[in-house]
Scaffold this motif. Structure first.
Motif, PDB file in Angstrom:
ATOM      1  N   ARG A 130       0.866  -1.183   0.000  1.00 54.52           N
ATOM      2  CA  ARG A 130       0.000   0.000   0.000  1.00 54.52           C
ATOM      3  C   ARG A 130       0.901   1.231   0.000  1.00 54.52           C
ATOM      4  N   GLY A 131       0.656   2.125  -0.934  1.00 52.90           N
ATOM      5  CA  GLY A 131       1.440   3.360  -0.971  1.00 52.90           C
ATOM      6  C   GLY A 131       2.173   3.496  -2.279  1.00 52.90           C
ATOM      7  N   LEU A 132       2.896   4.503  -2.326  1.00 49.96           N
ATOM      8  CA  LEU A 132       3.294   5.488  -1.320  1.00 49.96           C
ATOM      9  C   LEU A 132       2.314   6.655  -1.325  1.00 49.96           C
ATOM     10  N   HIS A 133       1.746   6.973  -0.177  1.00 53.70           N
ATOM     11  CA  HIS A 133       0.697   7.989  -0.076  1.00 53.70           C
ATOM     12  C   HIS A 133       1.124   9.140   0.828  1.00 53.70           C
ATOM     13  N   TYR A 134       0.537  10.313   0.575  1.00 55.92           N
ATOM     14  CA  TYR A 134       0.752  11.470   1.433  1.00 55.92           C
ATOM     15  C   TYR A 134      -0.371  12.472   1.227  1.00 55.92           C
ATOM     16  N   GLN A 135      -0.448  13.430   2.147  1.00 53.75           N
ATOM     17  CA  GLN A 135      -1.391  14.551   2.064  1.00 53.75           C
ATOM     18  C   GLN A 135      -0.553  15.823   1.945  1.00 53.75           C
ATOM     19  N   ARG A 136      -0.984  16.756   1.096  1.00 54.23           N
ATOM     20  CA  ARG A 136      -0.247  17.995   0.839  1.00 54.23           C
ATOM     21  C   ARG A 136      -0.825  19.181   1.612  1.00 54.23           C
ATOM     22  N   GLY A 137       0.015  20.219   1.743  1.00 55.88           N
ATOM     23  CA  GLY A 137      -0.419  21.518   2.243  1.00 55.88           C
ATOM     24  C   GLY A 137      -1.005  21.483   3.641  1.00 55.88           C
ATOM     25  N   ASN A 138      -2.107  22.222   3.818  1.00 55.20           N
ATOM     26  CA  ASN A 138      -2.746  22.324   5.136  1.00 55.20           C
ATOM     27  C   ASN A 138      -3.310  20.996   5.620  1.00 55.20           C
ATOM     28  N   HIS A 139      -3.406  20.013   4.751  1.00 55.63           N
ATOM     29  CA  HIS A 139      -3.966  18.713   5.114  1.00 55.63           C
ATOM     30  C   HIS A 139      -2.898  17.636   5.305  1.00 55.63           C
ATOM     31  N   ALA A 140      -1.618  18.043   5.323  1.00 55.63           N
ATOM     32  CA  ALA A 140      -0.534  17.089   5.576  1.00 55.63           C
ATOM     33  C   ALA A 140      -0.800  16.380   6.898  1.00 55.63           C
ATOM     34  N   GLN A 141      -0.310  15.150   7.002  1.00 58.73           N
ATOM     35  CA  GLN A 141      -0.568  14.348   8.196  1.00 58.73           C
ATOM     36  C   GLN A 141       0.721  13.787   8.784  1.00 58.73           C
ATOM     37  N   ALA A 142       0.845  13.883  10.096  1.00 57.80           N
ATOM     38  CA  ALA A 142       1.834  13.108  10.830  1.00 57.80           C
ATOM     39  C   ALA A 142       1.137  11.808  11.216  1.00 57.80           C
ATOM     40  N   LYS A 143       1.898  10.710  11.294  1.00 55.96           N
ATOM     41  CA  LYS A 143       1.296   9.410  11.583  1.00 55.96           C
ATOM     42  C   LYS A 143       2.122   8.654  12.615  1.00 55.96           C
ATOM     43  N   LEU A 144       1.430   7.933  13.468  1.00 60.77           N
ATOM     44  CA  LEU A 144       2.043   7.002  14.406  1.00 60.77           C
ATOM     45  C   LEU A 144       1.516   5.622  14.037  1.00 60.77           C
ATOM     46  N   LEU A 145       2.415   4.735  13.591  1.00 61.76           N
ATOM     47  CA  LEU A 145       2.034   3.469  12.967  1.00 61.76           C
ATOM     48  C   LEU A 145       2.484   2.273  13.793  1.00 61.76           C
ATOM     49  N   ARG A 146       1.635   1.222  13.793  1.00 64.32           N
ATOM     50  CA  ARG A 146       2.026  -0.030  14.437  1.00 64.32           C
ATOM     51  C   ARG A 146       1.237  -1.189  13.844  1.00 64.32           C
ATOM     52  N   VAL A 147       1.739  -2.372  14.056  1.00 65.89           N
ATOM     53  CA  VAL A 147       1.099  -3.597  13.582  1.00 65.89           C
ATOM     54  C   VAL A 147       0.518  -4.328  14.781  1.00 65.89           C
ATOM     55  N   LEU A 148      -0.757  -4.697  14.678  1.00 60.71           N
ATOM     56  CA  LEU A 148      -1.421  -5.431  15.755  1.00 60.71           C
ATOM     57  C   LEU A 148      -1.163  -6.930  15.637  1.00 60.71           C
ATOM     58  N   SER A 149      -1.149  -7.437  14.391  1.00 64.44           N
ATOM     59  CA  SER A 149      -0.829  -8.842  14.154  1.00 64.44           C
ATOM     60  C   SER A 149      -0.176  -8.973  12.786  1.00 64.44           C
ATOM     61  N   GLY A 150       0.761  -9.906  12.692  1.00 65.82           N
ATOM     62  CA  GLY A 150       1.470 -10.111  11.435  1.00 65.82           C
ATOM     63  C   GLY A 150       2.759  -9.307  11.372  1.00 65.82           C
ATOM     64  N   ARG A 151       3.302  -9.205  10.141  1.00 67.43           N
ATOM     65  CA  ARG A 151       4.574  -8.510   9.898  1.00 67.43           C
ATOM     66  C   ARG A 151       4.435  -7.628   8.669  1.00 67.43           C
ATOM     67  N   VAL A 152       4.900  -6.398   8.773  1.00 66.33           N
ATOM     68  CA  VAL A 152       4.953  -5.514   7.608  1.00 66.33           C
ATOM     69  C   VAL A 152       6.301  -4.818   7.553  1.00 66.33           C
ATOM     70  N   LEU A 153       6.697  -4.472   6.342  1.00 60.79           N
ATOM     71  CA  LEU A 153       7.824  -3.573   6.134  1.00 60.79           C
ATOM     72  C   LEU A 153       7.207  -2.200   5.960  1.00 60.79           C
ATOM     73  N   ASP A 154       7.486  -1.299   6.880  1.00 63.19           N
ATOM     74  CA  ASP A 154       6.912   0.034   6.851  1.00 63.19           C
ATOM     75  C   ASP A 154       7.957   0.999   6.290  1.00 63.19           C
ATOM     76  N   VAL A 155       7.511   1.899   5.400  1.00 58.73           N
ATOM     77  CA  VAL A 155       8.437   2.778   4.686  1.00 58.73           C
ATOM     78  C   VAL A 155       7.971   4.229   4.790  1.00 58.73           C
ATOM     79  N   ALA A 156       8.917   5.130   5.081  1.00 53.56           N
ATOM     80  CA  ALA A 156       8.668   6.568   5.106  1.00 53.56           C
ATOM     81  C   ALA A 156       9.660   7.239   4.163  1.00 53.56           C
ATOM     82  N   VAL A 157       9.145   8.116   3.284  1.00 58.04           N
ATOM     83  CA  VAL A 157       9.983   8.835   2.316  1.00 58.04           C
ATOM     84  C   VAL A 157       9.907  10.328   2.624  1.00 58.04           C
ATOM     85  N   ASP A 158      11.058  10.964   2.773  1.00 57.86           N
ATOM     86  CA  ASP A 158      11.123  12.388   3.090  1.00 57.86           C
ATOM     87  C   ASP A 158      10.805  13.218   1.848  1.00 57.86           C
ATOM     88  N   LEU A 159       9.710  13.985   1.910  1.00 55.22           N
ATOM     89  CA  LEU A 159       9.296  14.853   0.799  1.00 55.22           C
ATOM     90  C   LEU A 159       9.497  16.336   1.119  1.00 55.22           C
TER      91      LEU A 159
END
Length: 181
Positions: A59-88
């Protein structure tokens, strides 16, 4: 909680204190005062999101621009994911760079991504349940995205190409150099 800043300024890996015994475990997954002190700024989360996905889903890579930009706190409840953040953040010394971390139901690590980043994840286990907090409400007109397999970013999703499951919407996202940031 232990807060470790990644190579991308403002982006943190957070490890909660887990108290285990013969009955199971207990942990505090979020405490606003502790969190704000740990990252060195005040963040007010207003929305929680949760998803369930199968192995190979990216899923991704997604983001919100301008006044609607979002900070996120992410975690996995079950399973395994590779989580990725790209500096824009165009003025950032790490503009266009990414960090990735394996988040699992077992390691209970979290990733904090400040505003100005794109986000995506790949499911490495049979299934995964993913949970995240946002500090701003979703706004369709402000959404943006970058093609997950863009050569400029060169993200290693840790899955064989034959297993990639990508939505039609994500397959037509622009490359990094053409994205509206």
């Amino acid at each position: 909680m232990i807060f470790r800043e990644t190579k991308l300024k403002g982006c943190f890996i957070i490890e909660p204190k887990v108290f285990s015994d013969s009955r199971g475990y207990f942990m505090e997954s979020f405490n606003k005062e502790t969190f704000n002190f740990g990252i060195g700024e005040s963040v007010d989360f207003v929305q929680d999101n949760q998803s369930f996905s199968f192995r190979g889903v990216i899923r991704g890579l997604h983001y919100q621009r301008g006044n609607h930009a979002q900070a996120k706190l992410l975690r996995v409840l079950s399973g395994r994911v590779l989580d990725v953040a790209v500096d824009l953040r165009k003025g950032s010394s790490s503009f266009g760079e990414y960090v990735s971390i394996e988040l699992t139901g077992e390691n209970k690590k979290q990733l904090y991504i400040p505003r100005g980043f794109a986000h995506g994840f790949a499911v490495l286990s049979k299934t995964a349940e993913f949970f995240y907090k946002c500090d701003n409400y979703y706004n369709k007109e402000s959404e943006g995205g970058i093609l997950y397999n863009d050569n400029t970013l060169n993200i290693n999703w840790e899955l064989p190409l034959s297993e990639h499951l990508i939505s039609e919407k994500d397959l037509v996202l622009p490359k990094f150099k053409e994205a509206k940031l």
